[in-house]
Design an enzyme around this catalytic site. Sequence first.
Site, PDB file in Angstrom:
ATOM      1  N   MET A 173      -7.532   5.790   3.171  1.00 27.24           N
ATOM      2  CA  MET A 173      -7.721   6.897   2.233  1.00 27.24           C
ATOM      3  C   MET A 173      -6.520   7.125   1.328  1.00 27.24           C
ATOM      4  O   MET A 173      -6.551   8.014   0.475  1.00 27.24           O
ATOM      5  CB  MET A 173      -8.000   8.187   3.012  1.00 27.24           C
ATOM      6  N   ARG A 174      -5.462   6.334   1.488  1.00 22.29           N
ATOM      7  CA  ARG A 174      -4.283   6.568   0.660  1.00 22.29           C
ATOM      8  C   ARG A 174      -4.590   6.363  -0.819  1.00 22.29           C
ATOM      9  O   ARG A 174      -4.062   7.068  -1.685  1.00 22.29           O
ATOM     10  CB  ARG A 174      -3.138   5.660   1.109  1.00 22.29           C
ATOM     11  N   ALA A 175      -5.452   5.388  -1.125  1.00 25.01           N
ATOM     12  CA  ALA A 175      -5.787   5.127  -2.526  1.00 25.01           C
ATOM     13  C   ALA A 175      -6.455   6.338  -3.170  1.00 25.01           C
ATOM     14  O   ALA A 175      -6.170   6.669  -4.326  1.00 25.01           O
ATOM     15  CB  ALA A 175      -6.690   3.902  -2.618  1.00 25.01           C
ATOM     16  N   ASP A 232       0.813  -1.211   0.000  1.00 31.54           N
ATOM     17  CA  ASP A 232       0.000   0.000   0.000  1.00 31.54           C
ATOM     18  C   ASP A 232       0.848   1.262   0.000  1.00 31.54           C
ATOM     19  O   ASP A 232       0.369   2.332  -0.387  1.00 31.54           O
ATOM     20  CB  ASP A 232      -0.932  -0.020   1.216  1.00 31.54           C
TER      21      ASP A 232
END
Length: 737
Positions: A274-276, A193
């Site tokens: 929320m990184r995506a 990720d």
Amino acid sequence: MSTPYPFTALVGQDDLRLALLLNAVSPAVGGVLVRGEKGTAKSTAVRALSALLPEVDTVPGCRFSCPPDAPDPGCPDGPHEAGPGTARPARMVELPVGASEDRLVGALDIERALSEGVKAFEPGLLADAHRGILYVDEVNLLHDHLVDLLLDAAAMGASYVEREGVSVRHAARFLLVGTMNPEEGELRPQLLDRFGLTVEVAASREPDQRVEVVRRRLAYDDAPEAFAARWAADEAEVRERVVAARALLPEVRLGDGALRQIAATCAAFEVDGMRADIVMARTATALAAWAGREDVLAEDVRQAALLALPHRRRRNPFDAPGLDEDKLDETLEEFGDDDPGTGPEDDPDPDGGPDGGPDGGGGRPPQDPGPDRPGDDGATRPPEAPEAQETTEAQDTTDPAEPPESESPESPESPESPDERRPQPQRAGAPDQQPVRSGEPFRTKVLSVPGLGEGAAGRRSRARTEHGRTTGARRPRGVLTKLHLAATVQAAAPHQRARGRSGRGLVVRRDDLRQATREGREGNLVLFVVDASGSMAARQRMTAVKGAVLSLLLDAYQRRDKVGLVTFRGRTAEVALPPTSSVDAAAARLETLPTGGRTPLATGLLRAHDVLRIERLRDPARRPLVVVVTDGRATGGAEPLAQAGRAARLFAAEGHASVVVDCESGPVRLGLAGRLAGELGGSAVTLDELRADSIAGLVKDVQGGHGARGAQSTRNARSAQRAQSAQKTTTVKGRVA
């Protein structure tokens, strides 16, 4: 310095080139992880990218590449005076898999720090890569603690070195690129990720394209400088385009419609955190800038999803990265924005990028040159790869159905069929039964090897490691890496008067320094020896057995073990998977494991013994753990149980740790698996005992009681739970546990 292969001379691999160029335009995208089989130009493409990056201005003499217009106030070489900078090419720094922590983050001179009170700091690779590229080939083989340091620096934009109260901080902002071959093992999902984009690469199956790859590579190997000169104009064109896209990037507008599509896409594919969303937004913006546009279009969002989401869709370590493109298109259409400036019909330049070519829309990289380009030797222009490689979700992969009960395999007591009596060229002695689906994996008890090892860092058995709790001190052998402060002071204290100490500082000599000895965890070689005979397939037990082995494989993945798989059935045993770090490869072999026939237990044990003997020569420091999955029955040949006992005693004689997973079921049990464990000098556990939560259900039931009887039941249950918790880590002893 050797001449790098030109980036624009790469054939195909559009997704790989695009992902690298987007990070060159916007390093905030977060780097690229390139996954693919060997020989697919992964390393070549990354090394070629550095020639396309613009030059960087640095403060003269600064080892940390501070920009002259905004130097780092905390730079160890600072403070810097305002003045003109020095231009230099952007660096590409390569991190070797076997690098030490000091080589990565830098090293402090502890002796000078204690005796003189100065921060004598030697920069590491993170400092060298600042404002450039940090490339990690085979990142999946990098030690976990190095990966953690690397990704922390990439996330924070700074590197911190802490040694016994002395700390140094410096800026470390770089383009992180990692390459890996999934056959050699996977990265942990939380580390996947941290890479902004991921790309799957594979060799082309088109003969014309393969011919062009070979032609260009041979031309480059024969005359690298001449080959690079032929592509110099194309390299300059792409370099100028990267500079123009960087300048345009702050002007790109990410409208509310595009943001809604990004958020809806991430929600539809159920990605964690929320990184995506953030990575997709940055990627879509970089795509628009690369295409020469000031508005983010729906096609940019789609391409960003294909690059940023596949590796975040993995729900467990054995899932293959993938994205359902039909579902993606439906989501984008449902949440599409009809406002002007957000759809393809409003593209101010429908033909593509700023030069009007076909390589703009969607952010495609420059196309391969045609036959009229110098150096092509008149070759036919190879076909372009599709804009996005097709991927398949792990959930869409269907396993063969389980056979109905009426077609259950033969029991071991049944006479051999004519096919079994007739020699077979491949697997002699048994007709293959249709593979059955694995049961649901569960959390297993921790099986560990007794004693103190010195193998590769991992999370299973006790070992002397560079990281872990401090257990003592010793004189350093070579460079001091981990100072034991108390032992150092204790060694220096008796000599202070003789050394003429007069002030507050401690007079420390080289002979006073003490290296801290640490104890942590190591990874082991977990060799699975799986019984695939007819007795295991009876009554559909193989589903539960495969579920147990899959659970142990998942545990081995999490504990960074190497794994191997030996199966035996009929009259033979085979190495289904040689020892490897690719745990998911073992899981794939397990799913297709055929069953049926007699039980050559002795043959399976002897084959496993040969595997360990060979692996000990390759990796002598890694200790093995043998997991035999069987009901203990042995058939075929004269005195099969006696032969199995003699084979098992070979493991006991050499001190190999072992555990037998007893798969026997039914009201009548022979206890042969426990007997085998005794011969092996190991432990035996049943399928139910293998579960880490095997007592949880009992505790839940008794806590529902009332009154004194219920309270007593609760106390008994809690005692059982404490006993069970103490047994969750099972050390494989030299006798039956």
